[in-house]
Design an enzyme around this catalytic site. Structure first.
Site, short mmCIF file in Angstrom:
data_model
loop_
_atom_site.label_atom_id
_atom_site.label_comp_id
_atom_site.label_asym_id
_atom_site.label_seq_id
_atom_site.Cartn_x
_atom_site.Cartn_y
_atom_site.Cartn_z
N ARG A 85 0.75 -1.23 0.24
CA ARG A 85 0.03 0.03 0.05
C ARG A 85 0.89 1.42 0.10
NH1 ARG A 85 -3.59 3.05 4.44
NH2 ARG A 85 -5.33 3.58 3.19
N ILE A 131 -7.23 7.76 -0.58
CA ILE A 131 -7.06 6.30 -1.01
C ILE A 131 -8.17 5.93 0.34
CG2 ILE A 131 -4.94 6.25 0.49
CD1 ILE A 131 -4.23 4.01 -0.97
N SER A 132 -8.99 5.06 0.10
CA SER A 132 -10.02 4.53 1.12
C SER A 132 -9.30 3.98 2.07
CB SER A 132 -11.01 3.67 0.37
OG SER A 132 -11.76 4.26 -0.66
N GLN A 133 -9.95 3.91 3.36
CA GLN A 133 -9.34 3.37 4.42
C GLN A 133 -9.42 1.74 3.95
OE1 GLN A 133 -12.04 3.91 7.72
NE2 GLN A 133 -10.87 2.42 8.92
#
Ligand code: SAH
Length: 217
Positions: free
Chosen positions: A40, A66-68
């Site tokens: 990530r 960027i999503s959790q």
């Protein structure tokens, strides 16, 4: 600036993140495996290197995030992705969610409405690992009629309503996951297209997304 070295420390942090998501209720081992595999921190500026594996959303530029990881895992689990599925994603953002889908064996078509993000993604070399992701610059409300129907559709921005064109482009028997906007929060909705005229709706928890906006920018 990006840092493309993946150290044992990064790998250890990823393992811990996957374990945390399992504790938070994620059950699909293919998803946890994908999260444990994908670096990530490659998707973020190197300033976030040390915190990239915290279960948090981070800025990726152009006012987007960027999503959790929990949200990524939750949406992916609701989507019930199988190897070989043809999946349409609305909101490419950092490509992290698309990479998770691709790592799980899906054929991914992803649309981004912001030209700057779309262009930036072209030079992201890690994406070469996933030739089964196809990138499109456009308005997600329109979908991709020439590539329809899709077995799965995933919206990763807060949608004001169920986009009718996306429903049309969903295969009968297919599933679409939508964070439906209710003001401050979004109610996670899973739609199953039962027939050409019938849908089944199931509501899950509340989440927080950036807005799904119409038109290109
Ligand atoms: N899936 C992304 C999350 C990105 S945040 C990731 O894994 O990083 C949501 C993204 O949706 C933003 O990049 C935003 O620009 C984009 N977006 C918003 N409305 C859109 C629309 N109508 N069509 C396509 N993309 C849209």
């Amino acid at each position: 600036m990006k840092n493309y070295t993946d150290t044992y420390q990064h790998k250890g942090l990823r393992k811990r993140l996957a374990a945390q998501l399992r504790e938070k209720g994620i059950r699909d081992e293919n998803i946890l495996q994908a999260i444990e595999t994908i670096p990530r921190h490659f998707f973020l500026d190197s300033a976030f290197d040390k915190i990239a594996y915290e279960d948090r959303a981070f800025p990726i530029g152009e006012g987007q995030t960027i999503s959790q990881p929990y949200t990524v895992a939750y949406q992916t689990e609701l989507l019930q992705v199988k190897k070989g599925h043809k999946v349409l994603e609305i909101g490419t953002g950092s490509i992290y969610q698309a990479s998770v889908l691709s790592e799980m064996g899906a054929r991914v078509f992803t649309i981004e409405r912001q030209k700057k993000l779309y262009e930036k993604n072209k030079s992201f070399i890690f994406k070469n690992k996933y030739p089964n992701i196809k990138f499109f610059f456009g308005d997600g409300f329109e979908g991709l009629p020439s590539f329809a129907p899709f077995e799965r559709i995933l919206i990763t921005a807060a949608a004001p309503h169920i986009p009718p064109k996306l429903l049309e482009q969903l295969k009968v028997g297919g599933i679409m996951v939508i964070p439906l906007d209710e003001g401050q929060k979004q109610h996670m909705l899973r739609i199953t297209k039962v027939s050409q005229t019938e849908i089944n709706e199931e509501y899950f928890g509340y989440f927080s997304f950036v807005p799904m906006l119409s038109g290109k920018k």
